[in-house]
Motif scaffolding. Structure first.
Motif, PDB file in Angstrom:
ATOM      1  N   THR A 375      -1.365 -13.108 -21.120  1.00 47.24           N
ATOM      2  CA  THR A 375      -1.179 -14.284 -20.458  1.00 47.24           C
ATOM      3  C   THR A 375      -0.551 -12.819 -19.336  1.00 47.24           C
ATOM      4  N   GLN A 376      -0.324 -11.514 -20.163  1.00 50.16           N
ATOM      5  CA  GLN A 376       0.551 -10.653 -19.499  1.00 50.16           C
ATOM      6  C   GLN A 376      -1.003  -9.849 -18.464  1.00 50.16           C
ATOM      7  N   GLU A 377      -1.795 -10.512 -19.371  1.00 48.95           N
ATOM      8  CA  GLU A 377      -3.386  -9.409 -18.045  1.00 48.95           C
ATOM      9  C   GLU A 377      -3.269 -10.850 -16.584  1.00 48.95           C
ATOM     10  N   ASP A 378      -3.381 -11.450 -16.994  1.00 50.50           N
ATOM     11  CA  ASP A 378      -3.586 -13.299 -16.348  1.00 50.50           C
ATOM     12  C   ASP A 378      -2.266 -12.243 -15.109  1.00 50.50           C
ATOM     13  N   ALA A 379      -1.335 -12.261 -15.272  1.00 56.57           N
ATOM     14  CA  ALA A 379       0.193 -11.864 -14.325  1.00 56.57           C
ATOM     15  C   ALA A 379      -0.154 -10.999 -13.550  1.00 56.57           C
ATOM     16  N   PHE A 380      -0.560  -9.736 -14.171  1.00 55.26           N
ATOM     17  CA  PHE A 380      -0.660  -9.050 -13.825  1.00 55.26           C
ATOM     18  C   PHE A 380      -1.944  -9.136 -12.282  1.00 55.26           C
ATOM     19  N   ILE A 381      -3.112  -9.715 -13.314  1.00 57.23           N
ATOM     20  CA  ILE A 381      -4.551 -10.466 -12.244  1.00 57.23           C
ATOM     21  C   ILE A 381      -4.026 -10.744 -10.636  1.00 57.23           C
ATOM     22  N   ALA A 382      -3.135 -11.323 -11.208  1.00 58.90           N
ATOM     23  CA  ALA A 382      -2.692 -12.734 -10.348  1.00 58.90           C
ATOM     24  C   ALA A 382      -1.274 -11.740  -9.130  1.00 58.90           C
ATOM     25  N   ARG A 383      -0.707 -10.461  -9.707  1.00 54.74           N
ATOM     26  CA  ARG A 383      -0.148  -9.855  -8.801  1.00 54.74           C
ATOM     27  C   ARG A 383      -0.756  -8.943  -7.967  1.00 54.74           C
ATOM     28  N   PHE A 384      -2.102  -8.579  -8.524  1.00 52.94           N
ATOM     29  CA  PHE A 384      -3.592  -7.890  -8.266  1.00 52.94           C
ATOM     30  C   PHE A 384      -3.577  -8.689  -6.405  1.00 52.94           C
ATOM     31  N   ASP A 385      -4.148  -9.575  -6.841  1.00 54.49           N
ATOM     32  CA  ASP A 385      -5.089 -10.567  -5.875  1.00 54.49           C
ATOM     33  C   ASP A 385      -3.820 -10.667  -4.962  1.00 54.49           C
ATOM     34  N   ARG A 386      -2.628 -11.010  -4.981  1.00 50.44           N
ATOM     35  CA  ARG A 386      -1.631 -11.394  -4.443  1.00 50.44           C
ATOM     36  C   ARG A 386      -1.363  -9.792  -2.841  1.00 50.44           C
ATOM     37  N   VAL A 387      -1.289  -8.992  -4.434  1.00 47.65           N
ATOM     38  CA  VAL A 387      -0.495  -8.129  -2.936  1.00 47.65           C
ATOM     39  C   VAL A 387      -2.135  -7.278  -1.961  1.00 47.65           C
ATOM     40  N   PHE A 388      -2.821  -7.000  -2.546  1.00 45.16           N
ATOM     41  CA  PHE A 388      -3.935  -6.701  -1.973  1.00 45.16           C
ATOM     42  C   PHE A 388      -5.034  -7.445  -1.369  1.00 45.16           C
ATOM     43  N   LEU A 389      -5.111  -8.045  -2.047  1.00 40.00           N
ATOM     44  CA  LEU A 389      -6.786  -9.374  -1.916  1.00 40.00           C
ATOM     45  C   LEU A 389      -6.628 -10.610  -1.273  1.00 40.00           C
ATOM     46  N   ARG A 390      -5.334 -10.814  -1.004  1.00 38.44           N
ATOM     47  CA  ARG A 390      -5.500 -11.719  -0.918  1.00 38.44           C
ATOM     48  C   ARG A 390      -3.878 -11.780   0.533  1.00 38.44           C
ATOM     49  N   ALA A 391      -3.416 -10.669   0.666  1.00 37.66           N
ATOM     50  CA  ALA A 391      -2.538 -10.175   1.680  1.00 37.66           C
ATOM     51  C   ALA A 391      -2.611 -11.423   2.461  1.00 37.66           C
ATOM     52  N   ARG A 392      -2.269 -11.605   3.725  1.00 35.10           N
ATOM     53  CA  ARG A 392      -2.013 -11.971   5.400  1.00 35.10           C
ATOM     54  C   ARG A 392      -1.911 -11.139   5.944  1.00 35.10           C
ATOM     55  N   ARG A 393      -0.251 -10.327   5.828  1.00 31.87           N
ATOM     56  CA  ARG A 393       0.287  -9.262   6.426  1.00 31.87           C
ATOM     57  C   ARG A 393      -0.257  -8.373   6.445  1.00 31.87           C
ATOM     58  N   ARG A 394       0.395  -7.682   7.657  1.00 31.79           N
ATOM     59  CA  ARG A 394      -0.322  -6.182   7.596  1.00 31.79           C
ATOM     60  C   ARG A 394       0.487  -5.136   6.781  1.00 31.79           C
ATOM     61  N   PHE A 395       0.031  -4.179   6.490  1.00 29.48           N
ATOM     62  CA  PHE A 395       0.782  -3.606   5.472  1.00 29.48           C
ATOM     63  C   PHE A 395       0.766  -2.348   5.976  1.00 29.48           C
ATOM     64  N   SER A 396       1.748  -1.458   6.436  1.00 28.31           N
ATOM     65  CA  SER A 396       1.639   0.336   6.344  1.00 28.31           C
ATOM     66  C   SER A 396       1.435   0.661   5.779  1.00 28.31           C
ATOM     67  N   LEU A 397       0.498   2.151   5.553  1.00 31.86           N
ATOM     68  CA  LEU A 397       0.479   3.134   4.620  1.00 31.86           C
ATOM     69  C   LEU A 397       2.088   3.236   3.809  1.00 31.86           C
ATOM     70  N   ALA A 398       2.457   2.962   3.829  1.00 31.16           N
ATOM     71  CA  ALA A 398       4.361   3.859   3.232  1.00 31.16           C
ATOM     72  C   ALA A 398       4.145   2.803   2.720  1.00 31.16           C
ATOM     73  N   ARG A 399       4.187   0.985   2.810  1.00 35.31           N
ATOM     74  CA  ARG A 399       4.326  -0.308   1.997  1.00 35.31           C
ATOM     75  C   ARG A 399       3.161  -0.013   1.340  1.00 35.31           C
ATOM     76  N   THR A 400       1.636   0.413   1.459  1.00 36.87           N
ATOM     77  CA  THR A 400       1.007   0.685   0.968  1.00 36.87           C
ATOM     78  C   THR A 400       1.579   0.718  -0.252  1.00 36.87           C
ATOM     79  N   GLU A 401       1.933   1.788   0.067  1.00 32.37           N
ATOM     80  CA  GLU A 401       2.133   3.244  -1.260  1.00 32.37           C
ATOM     81  C   GLU A 401       3.382   2.446  -2.448  1.00 32.37           C
ATOM     82  N   SER A 402       4.069   1.702  -2.077  1.00 31.85           N
ATOM     83  CA  SER A 402       5.613   0.847  -2.208  1.00 31.85           C
ATOM     84  C   SER A 402       5.529   0.039  -3.209  1.00 31.85           C
TER      85      SER A 402
END
Length: 441
Positions: A375-402
């Protein structure tokens, strides 16, 4: 350039798109030609010389041309656009003309130009900010880079590219990059969609569109990308602007190039050689502040790169590939995309440890996707997908680093094998001081 036109009425034979002319004085290879009759004017270029005759390739074929009343004129120049600052925000055809005419004054530049000497080039050093966290973190784009774009079937470039180009920002830059878009052999619907997007959006007020339709001659379709490249070079290296050149798409250019060679009875040059003569005119140069970034678009037939993209991959400095995930949605292919210039990231360019952080997150994500364990692995995948692959708003470089540092805290310490000891300590400090942020995860 000739101060007057040389002409001849001695057409000895015509076949296909070719004709042979006698009596022209001192023609040269590649010289533009116009053939005038009472019914109209045909345009072409000199493609062969032998004794007192020359072979001419007409861009639109010889259909309807009556040789007995035709006069062949030498124009005294090579094919190429007239360039000036007035080209900004203009739409031209594949030959660089507005409504079939070169309707403004400017400097004439030939399409075929010598490649810049090796010692005049330098490696890109300034990154773009694309506004997409996955691109900026894993496959950064630098000003002057040649980055291939692979689009899966069903992802039209006319709809996808404007959004990507609109979000491009120059890090610490004052003026946004100038967009030059070469649209090769587009259908009427594709052209209308592209024109409406570019002209209705104020962010593309300065963008130059070089457009050839699918019904245009092979010569015009083949010249489209060269016209756009010639104009882009002028703005980048003469006016010292930061320019982004997009070619939509390379399969259409390759088909036009081979069709044109067949019309002329010649064998086309190799794919890699032809692409190299385009890509090596882009980049950064030591004697100017301007940069020319090249984004050739390829049509992929399935997952991964297209055959043409694979054939030219060694001549590019990276590629972004988008795959279909079903139901009209698409995601960045983390496994097959790449950027060789990620090695130039780091302190004073993006952020300290950029490459190591990106390698760690990417490796952990791909491994967990392959294993699909706890379940922990699936949770990491879900978070990764949400913030990197399915994000709909624009991320600045500083926001991406954070976001990247926060996501690393979700991995067990023994898995952080890509990070140096100082970077691991930073992750541990973030673990003890941070909480899950709903805005990020």
């Amino acid at each position: 350039m000739r101060l007057y036109r040389e002409g001849s009425r001695s057409i000895t034979w015509m076949q296909g798109a070719m004709l042979c002319v006698e009596g022209l004085r001192n023609p040269f290879l590649g010289e533009l030609v116009s053939v005038e009759t009472p019914e109209g004017t045909w345009r072409g270029e000199v493609v062969g010389l032998k004794d007192s005759s020359c072979k001419v390739h007409l861009f639109d074929g010889v259909s309807g041309l009556r040789s007995e009343v035709a006069t062949v004129w030498l124009e005294g120049c090579l094919p190429g656009p007239l360039v000036s600052e007035r080209l900004q925000g203009v739409q031209v055809n594949g030959f660089g003309e507005v409504d079939g005419q070169k309707s403004f004054l400017g400097e004439h530049l030939p399409l075929e130009r010598p490649l810049p000497p090796l010692l005049s080039r330098k490696l890109p050093s300034r990154p773009f900010e694309t506004g997409r966290g996955a691109l900026d973190l894993f496959f950064p784009l630098f000003m002057g880079q040649v980055m291939g774009l692979g689009l899966s079937p069903g992802l039209p470039g006319e709809a996808f590219l404007p959004g990507l180009l609109k979000d491009l920002r120059i890090v610490d830059g004052i003026k946004p990059p100038l967009t030059v878009l070469a649209a090769i052999g587009r259908s009427r619907n594709e052209a209308s969609r592209l024109i409406s997007v570019l002209r209705e959006d104020p962010d593309f007020g300065e963008a130059l569109l070089v457009l050839s339709s699918e019904t245009a001659s092979a010569s015009e379709r083949c010249a489209t990308i060269k016209t756009a490249l010639t104009v882009a070079e002028y703005f980048a290296f003469s006016l010292e602007r930061d320019v982004v050149l997009v070619a939509l798409d390379m399969e259409a250019h390759e088909a036009a190039r081979r069709e044109r060679a067949e019309e002329q009875g010649q064998t086309p040059s190799g794919t890699e050689e032809a692409f190299a003569r385009l890509s090596e005119r882009c980049g950064c140069r030591v004697d100017t502040e301007g940069t020319l970034t090249f984004l050739p678009v390829f049509s992929c037939q399935g997952r991964g790169a297209s055959p043409l993209m694979e054939a030219t991959k060694s001549l590019m400095q990276g590629c972004w590939i988008w795959n279909s995930t079903g139901r009209g949605s698409f995601s960045l292919d983390l496994e097959n995309s790449c950027s060789s210039l990620i090695s130039r990231t780091g302190r004073n360019v993006t952020f300290t440890g950029h490459r190591l952080v990106a390698d760690q997150l990417r490796a952990s994500y791909l491994r967990r996707r392959a294993v699909r364990g706890s379940t922990q692995e699936d949770a990491f995948i879900a978070r990764f997908d949400r913030v990197f692959l399915r994000a709909r708003r624009r991320f600045s470089l500083a926001r991406t680093e954070s976001v990247a540092w926060r996501l690393l805290t979700k991995l067990p310490s023994e898995e952080l094998v890509f990070l140096t000891e100082p970077l691991r300590r930073k992750v541990q400090m973030n673990k003890t001081s941070s909480r899950d942020d709903g805005l990020l995860f």
